[in-house]
Each structure stands twice: as structure tokens, then as C-alpha cells.
Enzyme design. Structure first.
Site, PDB file in Angstrom:
ATOM      1  N   LYS A   1      11.955  45.429 127.047  1.00  0.00           N
ATOM      2  CA  LYS A   1      11.224  44.846 125.925  1.00  0.00           C
ATOM      3  C   LYS A   1      11.862  43.603 125.329  1.00  0.00           C
ATOM      4  CE  LYS A   1       8.961  48.961 124.130  1.00  0.00           C
ATOM      5  NZ  LYS A   1       8.927  49.886 123.001  1.00  0.00           N
TER       6      LYS A   1
ATOM      7  N   GLY B   1      24.005  48.577 129.756  1.00  0.00           N
ATOM      8  CA  GLY B   1      24.036  49.899 130.399  1.00  0.00           C
ATOM      9  C   GLY B   1      23.260  49.931 131.701  1.00  0.00           C
TER      10      GLY B   1
ATOM     11  N   GLY C   1      26.826  47.943 123.491  1.00  0.00           N
ATOM     12  CA  GLY C   1      26.458  47.293 122.226  1.00  0.00           C
ATOM     13  C   GLY C   1      27.282  46.060 121.905  1.00  0.00           C
TER      14      GLY C   1
ATOM     15  N   ARG D   1      36.405  54.501 131.560  1.00  0.00           N
ATOM     16  CA  ARG D   1      36.965  53.991 130.308  1.00  0.00           C
ATOM     17  C   ARG D   1      38.464  54.252 130.199  1.00  0.00           C
ATOM     18  NH1 ARG D   1      31.722  55.525 126.493  1.00  0.00           N
ATOM     19  NH2 ARG D   1      30.731  53.507 126.818  1.00  0.00           N
TER      20      ARG D   1
HETATM   21  P1  ADP Z   1      20.272  47.003 129.676  1.00  0.00           P
HETATM   22  O1  ADP Z   1      20.564  48.460 129.417  1.00  0.00           O
HETATM   23  O2  ADP Z   1      21.012  46.487 130.881  1.00  0.00           O
HETATM   24  O3  ADP Z   1      20.483  46.144 128.450  1.00  0.00           O
HETATM   25  P2  ADP Z   1      17.444  47.361 129.189  1.00  0.00           P
HETATM   26  O4  ADP Z   1      17.742  48.700 128.591  1.00  0.00           O
HETATM   27  O5  ADP Z   1      17.018  46.291 128.285  1.00  0.00           O
HETATM   28  O6  ADP Z   1      18.713  46.880 130.061  1.00  0.00           O
HETATM   29  O7  ADP Z   1      16.285  47.483 130.274  1.00  0.00           O
HETATM   30  C1  ADP Z   1      16.321  48.372 131.354  1.00  0.00           C
HETATM   31  C2  ADP Z   1      14.985  49.041 131.592  1.00  0.00           C
HETATM   32  O8  ADP Z   1      13.943  48.102 131.741  1.00  0.00           O
HETATM   33  C3  ADP Z   1      15.020  49.861 132.857  1.00  0.00           C
HETATM   34  O9  ADP Z   1      14.853  51.213 132.516  1.00  0.00           O
HETATM   35  C4  ADP Z   1      13.862  49.324 133.672  1.00  0.00           C
HETATM   36  O10 ADP Z   1      13.148  50.340 134.355  1.00  0.00           O
HETATM   37  C5  ADP Z   1      12.983  48.691 132.622  1.00  0.00           C
HETATM   38  N1  ADP Z   1      12.082  47.692 133.213  1.00  0.00           N
HETATM   39  C6  ADP Z   1      12.414  46.577 133.872  1.00  0.00           C
HETATM   40  N2  ADP Z   1      11.324  45.924 134.306  1.00  0.00           N
HETATM   41  C7  ADP Z   1      10.259  46.639 133.901  1.00  0.00           C
HETATM   42  C8  ADP Z   1       8.830  46.494 134.042  1.00  0.00           C
HETATM   43  N3  ADP Z   1       8.299  45.457 134.699  1.00  0.00           N
HETATM   44  N4  ADP Z   1       8.038  47.443 133.501  1.00  0.00           N
HETATM   45  C9  ADP Z   1       8.586  48.477 132.847  1.00  0.00           C
HETATM   46  N5  ADP Z   1       9.907  48.686 132.678  1.00  0.00           N
HETATM   47  C10 ADP Z   1      10.732  47.776 133.194  1.00  0.00           C
END
Ligand code: ADP
Ligand code: MG
Length: 403
Positions: free
Chosen positions: A203, A361, A384, A42
Site C-alpha cells: 500500500k 521485513g 521500523g 539478531r
Molecule cells: P516490507 O515489509 O518489505 O516493507 P510491505 O509490507 O510494504 O514490504 O509489502 C509486502 C507485501 O506487499 C507482500 O505481502 C506482498 O504480497 C504485497 N504485494 C506486493 N505486490 C502486490 C500486489 N500487486 N497486490 C497485492 N499485494 C501485493
């Protein structure tokens, strides 16, 4: 994209800035380990802006938050904690000023020479910051001649130091903010088509607004990660004991209908990597068609055939925006789909056929793990703010810089 003022406009607006005081909002919210920053990305991001202003002879006052002090002073959350890290990155001594307004700031400005840099204390020590209190913003603004915002990562917050100051001083985007806004505009503002979006992660519920915004803007929506399970379930697929939000099947169907009407093709995996337990290289690991997942299995990654087909989709596209990994990439071998698709996107970017922008992230971590973080057109570390931009929201800190 609405036009915003940058440091290129400084001269026309203000003439020579030698001796003028620049209030510069930066992101110094560094991850700490044993009293030292464990990652100075950063600081590196805002280095160009700070040195450019310093070289022009301005007195540069850095304004930042650090942690969540909730409107009170906490010695452990003083920005003085990162003074040494900032000095190391800038390769310059800076003066710590334990206030953001008032006589101490005024006296410090008197001591600073042209081109010197001061670091104000944690702006969130004062409740007026997060309340965006105009009186608080004004009390800071009286010390400055102009305001520069180089903290895109805080631009989704309408706080005094991210939005309020722009009402009292001429306001400019710093170089990091400028680069981020240009990249985001090339991805979703006025992109070259066709555009593909990859949305993955755990999710659907955390990314509903992202999905709803994207279906109206992109030609291909590639859904992976845990959230693909919810979409597969909505289409009647039995996903066994996979992570799945069954209460969101109606929502998933509505998103797919909207996509249909908007001419956006939704891509869901048709083969998947499954296992009976979530562990590294489990003995129960296998690849199967989505219709063959057993009741005691869970989907942990997109399968190799789907990854290949998705790579072919990317080959037909000119622009890619990516948020969220395709699988549980932290655990081997469930990183395979994310790594393979990231490598394809990186190669297409390097060939010049694709503009690729990614953020989030875990997405940044996944691209680094794939070794392609520097081969994308732009990777946003803003968290965010990046997500809110993907949701199609106006960011108050950006709106305040409009021409
Ligand atoms: P970002 O931080 O890039 O926005 P998210 O926080 O939404 O991404 O999602 C990342 C998480 O999703 C990771 O910890 C990953 O392990 C989990 N993940 C991805 N695919 C699956 C899956 N099929 N089942 C469970 N967890 C999953
Ligand atoms: Mg995450």
C-alpha cells in the site's frame, strides 16, 4: 553523515577498559518457537561487539527488551528465555541477572570476572524504559562506565536504554550499529549518483513519507507492488479489481509532480501479470499491457518487459536503495519480477558497479527467496528503524551517539 563514536574511540577516551563495566544495548527480541529461538540472526549480529568488549577485559552487561510487557514483569517475557540461545551463539556461558539496576546488579558485577558477560532482565519490565525517564536511565547508568548501542533496530525509539543512557555515560556505536550506519550513509546520506530507489509492497498509505523523502533525493524512483496500482490509477489507468487506494490518487499525482520538479524519473510498469483470482498458478493468469487489464482481473506482479527495462535503468545507476517487493512474491508465479530484478541488482553489485542497500521485513524475505540476500552490499533487518530512516527522519538512538 554526522560523525558518531565507535569502539575505535574507546581507548582514546577511556584508556584500558579492563574491569570496566560496559552497558551494551542489543536486540534480543528473537522469534520463539517452543521455548527456543527459531532464528538467532539478531544474536549473530551483535556477537562481534560483545566478544570484542569481552576480549578487551570489560565486564559486559547486556541490556535488551523482549516482547511487549508494558512496564510489568511477566515471567514469559524475561530475557532469561533467550539466555541459552545467546550462550550457543557466543559459545560462552553468561550470567543472567534478574534486574537492570539496584543491589542485585551491583552484587552480580562483583561476582563477574574481567571479560565475563551478564544478561540483564527485560528493560521494558519497568515503565521508565519506554517513558525515557531520566531517573530510570540514571539508575541503570550508575552501574556502568560506558554505554554501547548495537541495536539499530531500536534506534527509532527514544527510550531509556536506547537514548537516555547516552546522557549519563560516554556512548559508542557497536560494530553492528556502525556497519548499518555506514551502509545507510552510502545509500542516501552521501551516495554515488545516479541513485535508484525501488519502492514496492502492498500500500501507498504505509509508505507515503518514504516516497516523499525519496523523490527529493534520488534520480530514479521505481514503483512496483500493489502501490504501483494506485499510481497507475492516478494516471487514468483502469486497474480492474487490483489492490488500489483510490482515495490516494491526488497524493500520488502530487508525488509525481514533486518528482518532476526535482529531476527524479518515476518508473511505473507498462506491462503487468494479472489473474482473476489470487492463488498459486491460477488458470486465468496472463501478461498484458497496463491498459488492457479487464474489470474482473487484478495486477499481481510487474510484467517481464518492464522488468527488463528496469534492469537497464539499474545498469546506469551507481547506488540502489530498495524497500518493498515488486509483486505478491509469496505466491508463485507472482515472485518473478522481484526475483529477476533482485538478481540483476545482485549481479551489478558483485560486478562492483552498484552499491545496493535493502531493508524491510518482506523485502528481506523476498531477497532470501531470490537467493541474493548475501550478494547485496547491505541488507538491513531493522524493520521500523530502517523505514524511518528511509522517511528521512532523525533516529534518536543514533543522534545520541553523535560526536
Ligand atoms: P516490507 O515489509 O518489505 O516493507 P510491505 O509490507 O510494504 O514490504 O509489502 C509486502 C507485501 O506487499 C507482500 O505481502 C506482498 O504480497 C504485497 N504485494 C506486493 N505486490 C502486490 C500486489 N500487486 N497486490 C497485492 N499485494 C501485493
Ligand atoms: Mg511488511
Amino acid at each position: 553523515m554526522s560523525k558518531f563514536r565507535t569502539l575505535d574511540d574507546l581507548g582514546d577516551d577511556l584508556g584500558d577498559v579492563t574491569g570496566k563495566v560496559a552497558l551494551v544495548r542489543v536486540d534480543l527480541n528473537l522469534p520463539m518457537q517452543e521455548g527456543r529461538a527459531s532464528d538467532v540472526t539478531r544474536v549473530e549480529a551483535v556477537k562481534e561487539t560483545i566478544l570484542e568488549l569481552s576480549d578487551k577485559g570489560a565486564k559486559v552487561l547486556l541490556l535488551a527488551h523482549f516482547g511487549r510487557p508494558k512496564g510489568q514483569r511477566h515471567s514469559t517475557m524475561s530475557t532469561s528465555m533467550v539466555q541459552g540461545d545467546v550462550e550457543r551463539v557466543l559459545d560462552k556461558e553468561i550470567m543472567f541477572i534478574p534486574e537492570v539496576s539496584g543491589p542485585v546488579v551491583e552484587q552480580s558485577i562483583g561476582i563477574l570476572r574481567d571479560g565475563d558477560i551478564g544478561l540483564l532482565d527485560n528493560v521494558r519490565f519497568w515503565p521508565g524504559e519506554e517513558a525515557n525517564d531520566p531517573e530510570f536511565a540514571k539508575a541503570i547508568a550508575v552501574h556502568g562506565d560506558f554505554f554501547v548501542n548495537d541495536a539499530f533496530s531500536a534506534a527509532h525509539r527514544a527510550h531509556a536504554s536506547t537514548e537516555g543512557l547516552a546522557h549519563f555515560l560516554p556512548a559508542y556505536a557497536g560494530r553492528a550499529m556502525e556497519a548499518e550506519l555506514k551502509a545507510l550513509d552510502a545509500a542516501l546520506g552521501a551516495p554515488q549518483t545516479p541513485v535508484a530507489a525501488v519502492v514496492g509492497g502492498a500500500k501507498v498509505s504505509t509508505k507515503l513519507d518514504v516516497l516523499e523523502n525519496l523523490v527529493g533525493k534520488v534520480q530514479h524512483l521505481i514503483i512496483g507492488g500493489g502501490m504501483a496500482n494506485t499510481f497507475l490509477a492516478a494516471r487514468g489507468v483502469d486497474v480492474g479489481k487490483s489492490l488500489c487506494e483510490h482515495d490516494l490518487t491526488d497524493t500520488a499525482n502530487r508525488i509525481m509532480d514533486t518528482a518532476d520538479h526535482a529531476g527524479c524519473t518515476v518508473h511505473l510498469p507498462y506491462d503487468v501479470v494479472v489473474a482473476k483470482e489470487f492463488a498459486a498458478n491460477p488458470s486465468s493468469l496472463r501478461v498484458c499491457n497496463v491498459h488492457e487489464v479487464a474489470a474482473d482481473e487484478m495486477i499481481l506482479d510487474v510484467g517481464p518487459l518492464a522488468v527488463e527495462a528496469l534492469g537497464d535503468v539499474l545498469k546506469t545507476c551507481r547506488t540502489l536503495v530498495w524497500n518493498g517487493p515488486m509483486g505478491a512474491f509469496e505466491t508463485e508465479p507472482f515472485d518473478a519480477a522481484t526475483v529477476a530484478l533482485a538478481k540483476t541488482a545482485a549481479a551489478l553489485t558483485q560486478d562492483g558497479s552498484l552499491t545496493s542497500v535493502a531493508g524491510g521485513g518482506d523485502t528481506v524475505a523476498a531477497l532470501a527467496h531470490a537467493g541474493v540476500k548475501d550478494e547485496f552490499t547491505f541488507v538491513s533487518t531493522a524493520g521500523g528503524a530502517f523505514l524511518e530512516w528511509m522517511e528521512g527522519k532523525d533516529l534518536p538512538g543514533v543522534a545520541a551517539l553523535n560526536k
